[in-house]
Design an enzyme around this catalytic site. Sequence first.
Site, PDB file in Angstrom:
ATOM      1  N   MET A  30       0.665  -1.472   0.111  1.00  0.00           N
ATOM      2  CA  MET A  30       0.119  -0.012  -0.301  1.00  0.00           C
ATOM      3  C   MET A  30       0.916   1.494   0.150  1.00  0.00           C
ATOM      4  O   MET A  30       0.787   2.106   0.156  1.00  0.00           O
ATOM      5  CB  MET A  30      -0.689  -0.235   1.621  1.00  0.00           C
ATOM      6  CG  MET A  30      -2.181  -1.861   1.128  1.00  0.00           C
ATOM      7  SD  MET A  30      -4.054  -0.741   2.096  1.00  0.00           S
ATOM      8  CE  MET A  30      -3.413  -0.923   3.904  1.00  0.00           C
ATOM      9  N   GLY A  31       2.211   1.416  -0.200  1.00  0.00           N
ATOM     10  CA  GLY A  31       3.087   1.979  -0.327  1.00  0.00           C
ATOM     11  C   GLY A  31       3.276   2.610   0.991  1.00  0.00           C
ATOM     12  O   GLY A  31       3.273   2.141   1.905  1.00  0.00           O
ATOM     13  N   GLY A  84      11.316  -2.998   5.857  1.00  0.00           N
ATOM     14  CA  GLY A  84       9.869  -4.185   5.239  1.00  0.00           C
ATOM     15  C   GLY A  84       9.676  -3.839   3.414  1.00  0.00           C
ATOM     16  O   GLY A  84      10.270  -5.685   3.442  1.00  0.00           O
ATOM     17  N   HIS A  85       9.270  -3.227   3.582  1.00  0.00           N
ATOM     18  CA  HIS A  85       8.873  -3.852   1.950  1.00  0.00           C
ATOM     19  C   HIS A  85      10.122  -4.373   1.032  1.00  0.00           C
ATOM     20  O   HIS A  85      10.044  -4.598   0.857  1.00  0.00           O
ATOM     21  CB  HIS A  85       7.609  -2.568   1.078  1.00  0.00           C
ATOM     22  CG  HIS A  85       7.096  -1.818   1.811  1.00  0.00           C
ATOM     23  ND1 HIS A  85       6.549  -1.066   3.094  1.00  0.00           N
ATOM     24  CD2 HIS A  85       5.720  -2.461   2.297  1.00  0.00           C
ATOM     25  CE1 HIS A  85       5.807  -0.496   3.054  1.00  0.00           C
ATOM     26  NE2 HIS A  85       5.114  -1.300   3.120  1.00  0.00           N
ATOM     27  N   GLN A 100     -10.451  -3.165   2.481  1.00  0.00           N
ATOM     28  CA  GLN A 100      -9.537  -3.557   3.519  1.00  0.00           C
ATOM     29  C   GLN A 100     -10.089  -2.622   4.488  1.00  0.00           C
ATOM     30  O   GLN A 100      -9.437  -2.574   5.666  1.00  0.00           O
ATOM     31  CB  GLN A 100      -8.415  -3.882   2.805  1.00  0.00           C
ATOM     32  CG  GLN A 100      -7.395  -3.197   3.188  1.00  0.00           C
ATOM     33  CD  GLN A 100      -6.183  -3.727   2.487  1.00  0.00           C
ATOM     34  OE1 GLN A 100      -6.057  -4.145   1.817  1.00  0.00           O
ATOM     35  NE2 GLN A 100      -5.226  -3.840   3.293  1.00  0.00           N
TER      36      GLN A 100
HETATM   37  P1  AMP Z   1       1.721  -2.922   2.747  1.00  0.00           P
HETATM   38  O1  AMP Z   1       1.747  -1.490   2.642  1.00  0.00           O
HETATM   39  O2  AMP Z   1       1.478  -2.215   5.183  1.00  0.00           O
HETATM   40  O3  AMP Z   1       0.524  -3.806   3.188  1.00  0.00           O
HETATM   41  O4  AMP Z   1       2.446  -4.173   3.331  1.00  0.00           O
HETATM   42  C1  AMP Z   1       2.755  -5.205   2.314  1.00  0.00           C
HETATM   43  C2  AMP Z   1       3.469  -6.358   2.195  1.00  0.00           C
HETATM   44  O5  AMP Z   1       4.884  -5.463   3.362  1.00  0.00           O
HETATM   45  C3  AMP Z   1       3.268  -7.084   2.631  1.00  0.00           C
HETATM   46  O6  AMP Z   1       2.835  -8.317   2.813  1.00  0.00           O
HETATM   47  C4  AMP Z   1       3.233  -6.934   4.316  1.00  0.00           C
HETATM   48  O7  AMP Z   1       3.637  -8.175   5.559  1.00  0.00           O
HETATM   49  C5  AMP Z   1       5.217  -6.322   4.963  1.00  0.00           C
HETATM   50  N1  AMP Z   1       5.110  -5.667   5.260  1.00  0.00           N
HETATM   51  C6  AMP Z   1       5.279  -4.461   6.235  1.00  0.00           C
HETATM   52  N2  AMP Z   1       5.511  -3.926   7.056  1.00  0.00           N
HETATM   53  C7  AMP Z   1       7.115  -5.796   7.317  1.00  0.00           C
HETATM   54  C8  AMP Z   1       7.982  -5.628   7.872  1.00  0.00           C
HETATM   55  N3  AMP Z   1       8.421  -4.235   8.733  1.00  0.00           N
HETATM   56  N4  AMP Z   1       8.999  -6.525   7.885  1.00  0.00           N
HETATM   57  C9  AMP Z   1       8.491  -7.231   6.337  1.00  0.00           C
HETATM   58  N5  AMP Z   1       7.412  -7.556   5.240  1.00  0.00           N
HETATM   59  C10 AMP Z   1       6.556  -6.551   6.038  1.00  0.00           C
END
Ligand code: AMP
Length: 289
Positions: free
Chosen positions: A30-31, A36-37, A61
């Site tokens: 979601m940017g 992590g991303h 969502q």
């Molecule tokens: P989001 O942008 O929050 O929807 O996350 C996109 C992807 O990145 C999802 O698969 C999350 O589980 C993963 N993600 C978010 N934060 C982390 C993190 N700290 N470590 C590893 N993966 C992450």
Amino acid sequence: MEIFDKITPLKAFLATKKREGKSIGLVPTMGALHKGHLTLLEVSKQENTLTVCSIYVNPAQFNNQDDLTNYPRNLEKDIHLLKEVGCDVLFCPDNSEMYDASSIISFDFGSLGTVMEGMHRPGHFSGVALVVAKLFNITNPDKAYFGQKDWQQFAIIRQLVEELKFPLTLRGVPTVREADGLAMSSRNQRLSSAQRKHASVFYHILLQAKEALINNVVMEEIKNQATNSIAPYPDIKLEYLELADRVNLTPFNSVGGNNPLILCIAGYVGTIRLIDNMFVDLPTKKEAS
Ligand code: AMP
């Protein structure tokens, strides 16, 4: 990096690449990208010849309108980071591209979707599954990458892939943390500096809870300890702390059986809702002796 905001040209582009024998890795996000991303993208780059990142803040969502409105967005900075990490394709559609006005489908994941996040965020996983299914159909990836930070989401998507026979491999990537243990999250950007200092309390509760479980303390007592841990911080609110089967998410009260277990936590720092989790593995007999 190729950038697409429309489905048809992206599909045509990826179909050509597939015909050329390229393997496609998809990283849905979601940017407001963070390390992590970027770790998910790096793993995809190691395992595929073409990596596609999607950036789409999916309204379906969000069960809380303020959370959707205030969700951090910074496409320019994200594009810069994606180029730096060597991402091949960015897909950043708008709502009209992703949803028809006539959209009525919803998903029900049974007991996987009624506990923890599912209980506290009604409709959330239906929205996640809907957008992820669309992204799988649009990009037809060989592998798709998700973070273990959103463990219940991972379990839901695994079910989606298995039941709907998506021809792809799901890959889970371990949680990337800040130096003080706080799980990286786009929502962390919204914390004030005082709130940021307190936010690692959730990680520390997980560590204490894991230690207590290994010493045969039951969840009832551990939840009381967690309430005591947050007492000094008036801006912190605990929503849940649960021990669950790592695969089917059935709640557990203590360790002892053979099931692989996970501790999951959710709570607020001010108005910002954060989640985290930790695997609980009993020390093997050799380690314990
Ligand atoms: P989001 O942008 O929050 O929807 O996350 C996109 C992807 O990145 C999802 O698969 C999350 O589980 C993963 N993600 C978010 N934060 C982390 C993190 N700290 N470590 C590893 N993966 C992450």
